[in-house]
Design a protein around this motif. Structure first.
Motif, PDB file in Angstrom:
ATOM      1  N   THR A 196      33.489 -11.969  50.535  1.00 42.39           N
ATOM      2  CA  THR A 196      35.027 -12.171  49.801  1.00 42.39           C
ATOM      3  C   THR A 196      34.183 -12.386  48.333  1.00 42.39           C
ATOM      4  OG1 THR A 196      34.695 -14.574  50.372  1.00 42.39           O
ATOM      5  CG2 THR A 196      35.632 -13.581  51.683  1.00 42.39           C
ATOM      6  N   GLY A 197      33.079 -12.645  47.323  1.00 41.79           N
ATOM      7  CA  GLY A 197      32.593 -12.484  46.915  1.00 41.79           C
ATOM      8  C   GLY A 197      33.068 -14.138  46.496  1.00 41.79           C
ATOM      9  N   ILE A 198      33.431 -15.065  47.846  1.00 42.92           N
ATOM     10  CA  ILE A 198      33.944 -16.586  47.251  1.00 42.92           C
ATOM     11  C   ILE A 198      33.171 -17.610  47.101  1.00 42.92           C
ATOM     12  CG2 ILE A 198      34.919 -18.518  48.145  1.00 42.92           C
ATOM     13  CD1 ILE A 198      37.209 -16.314  48.530  1.00 42.92           C
ATOM     14  N   GLU A 252      45.759 -12.754  46.850  1.00 40.52           N
ATOM     15  CA  GLU A 252      45.818 -13.602  46.367  1.00 40.52           C
ATOM     16  C   GLU A 252      46.224 -15.106  45.974  1.00 40.52           C
ATOM     17  OE1 GLU A 252      46.414 -11.917  43.242  1.00 40.52           O
ATOM     18  OE2 GLU A 252      45.737  -9.143  42.812  1.00 40.52           O
ATOM     19  N   LYS A 287      37.981 -21.364  47.797  1.00 43.33           N
ATOM     20  CA  LYS A 287      38.323 -20.639  47.398  1.00 43.33           C
ATOM     21  C   LYS A 287      39.470 -21.949  46.254  1.00 43.33           C
ATOM     22  CE  LYS A 287      41.466 -16.265  46.313  1.00 43.33           C
ATOM     23  NZ  LYS A 287      42.153 -15.564  47.174  1.00 43.33           N
ATOM     24  N   GLN A 315      37.788 -19.800  41.214  1.00 42.78           N
ATOM     25  CA  GLN A 315      37.574 -18.861  42.081  1.00 42.78           C
ATOM     26  C   GLN A 315      38.365 -18.053  42.002  1.00 42.78           C
ATOM     27  OE1 GLN A 315      34.024 -18.802  44.624  1.00 42.78           O
ATOM     28  NE2 GLN A 315      34.250 -21.241  45.200  1.00 42.78           N
ATOM     29  N   SER A 318      39.782 -13.594  44.226  1.00 39.61           N
ATOM     30  CA  SER A 318      39.408 -13.128  44.876  1.00 39.61           C
ATOM     31  C   SER A 318      40.745 -11.936  45.992  1.00 39.61           C
ATOM     32  CB  SER A 318      38.420 -13.298  46.282  1.00 39.61           C
ATOM     33  OG  SER A 318      38.238 -12.886  47.087  1.00 39.61           O
TER      34      SER A 318
END
Length: 416
Positions: free
Chosen positions: A76-78, A298, A329, A334, A336
């Motif tokens: 997730t890039g979190i 989102e 998140k 943040q 994602s």
């Protein structure tokens, strides 16, 4: 023993011109530090910065940072924490000044909500908590004080005098009364500790604030913030010295006979250090984390970063075996196209998180502590060695003050 990973080893060994560049045990260090968490890292950093002393840090895990370690979730890039949520807050100016060296800090005041009878309410207890749960319309601190006074339970001694609470059940009852105790504190405590509040020392629930206003912040310390680039980056900067060598994936007890050091700082479990005595083990509670990814959203999974679930069943009678859900998140703005959250459950076994503060464990710890005080050349530091729950700032302050104590004579010599 797992394969060892060495941080700064080559740099340090080249500087010392040691013949065995691949053997960190071939040389003598000023300090051997067991554990690369807050306590050990602070002490190593202080010795390197203030006195140019060398330290070898032995860490059994595959990373630095202890329980504060965080990382970027690949899917997730979190940015997430591997061992649960950590919120930095402190009233100690010395600690606040110290951590400024290693991170840019983003102000963040933590609020926790709980799902109680299907209603989302602030925890700690506030006016809004009471109004929502009991369909009231309390408007002022005076009205809240009066409501709490009518709910609170007093305990008296044999002479009829009001006495202090002797366990966590009494703490909760004296502060919020029977109804809130039954709704929130009793079930949550049992899920967290596998013991009812009456079986735990008063310090467990004494940590939970109760407010007579609308302030839903969990902490009231003047300094509350999160590191912009996460906690792991702090440790990378603290330990980025040629005077510090870090071995991860290394069990201290497997290599202790190979160590060459003038002094040892031990931040692991004190009962593990003295395992050969055959004494009972100290009790700890641990946590498990169920990771859940929600794709193509989102938005968020839940209303807040942390949502507690104190009750054993929901409004439909379905069992709730978890204590809280954490969704990272929500932090640090943040973004994602997915979200990831972690369902936390308390358990026995696993990584030791929380000392169990009942009288039997306190008495047992005193026996271990007496042994530790006699141990020559070894200093016990941190929450596991002290069998005490430390917030992050407590752990940092404990390490700084211990360093001051141990280097008092060195400071005098340095100033001459």
């Amino acid at each position: 023993m797992a394969q060892q990973t060495t941080v700064n080893q080559q740099h340090y060994l080249r500087e010392k011109e040691e013949p065995k560049l691949d053997d960190p045990f071939a040389i003598e260090y000023d300090n051997c530090i067991i554990g690369a968490g807050l306590s050990g890292s602070v002490i190593a950093e202080q010795y390197a910065t203030k006195f140019g002393q060398t330290s070898l840090i032995i860490e059994k895990r595959d990373h630095i940072g202890g329980n504060v370690y965080d990382y970027i979730d690949d899917e997730t890039g979190i940015r997430c924490s591997l061992y649960g949520a950590h919120l930095f807050h402190t009233r100690h100016e010395r600690v606040w000044e110290y951590v400024q060296q290693f991170a840019d800090w983003i102000p963040y005041e933590h609020s926790v909500v709980g799902n109680v009878n299907g209603k989302i309410v602030p925890i700690p207890v506030t006016i809004d908590t009471v109004n929502t749960l009991f369909d009231l319309n309390i408007q002022s601190t005076q009205e809240m004080d009066e409501w709490l006074k009518n709910e609170q339970v007093q305990f008296k001694d044999e002479d009829g005098n009001i006495r202090e609470p002797v366990n966590s059940e009494e703490v909760a009852l004296t502060r919020v009364g029977q109804r809130l105790y039954d709704l929130i504190f009793k079930p949550y405590t049992y899920k967290q500790w596998a013991k009812y509040p009456a079986e735990l020392g008063p310090e467990v629930l004494s940590r939970i604030p109760v407010r007579n206003n609308h302030d839903g912040r969990y902490f009231s310390d003047p300094h509350q913030a999160l590191p912009k680039d996460g906690y792991t980056s702090i440790f990378e900067k603290m330990l980025n010295s040629p005077k510090i060598t870090v071995l991860t994936n290394t069990d201290f007890f497997a290599v202790r006979d190979r160590l060459k050091c003038k002094r040892i700082y031990y931040s692991g479990q004190i009962d593990t250090y003295y395992a050969d005595l055959g004494w009972p083990k100290l009790e700890y509670r641990s946590l498990s984390f169920e990771r859940v990814v929600q794709k193509d959203t989102e938005g968020y999974y839940q209303e807040a970063f942390v949502v507690n679930h104190p009750q054993a069943t929901d409004v439909n009678g379905k069992d709730i075996d978890y204590t809280r859900i954490v969704e990272y998140k929500h932090l640090l703005n943040q973004t994602s196209d997915s979200t990831v959250y972690f369902i936390e459950r308390s358990k026995d076994g696993g990584e030791p998180y929380y000392p169990v503060p009942n009288q039997a464990n306190k008495d047992l710890y005193k026996r271990y502590q007496e042994m530790a005080e006699k141990e020559e050349g070894v200093t016990f530091v941190g929450r596991l060695a002290n069998y005490k729950y430390f917030n992050m700032d407590d752990a940092i302050l404990n390490a700084l003050e211990l360093f001051d104590k141990d280097t008092k004579d060195m400071e005098v010599s340095k100033s001459r």
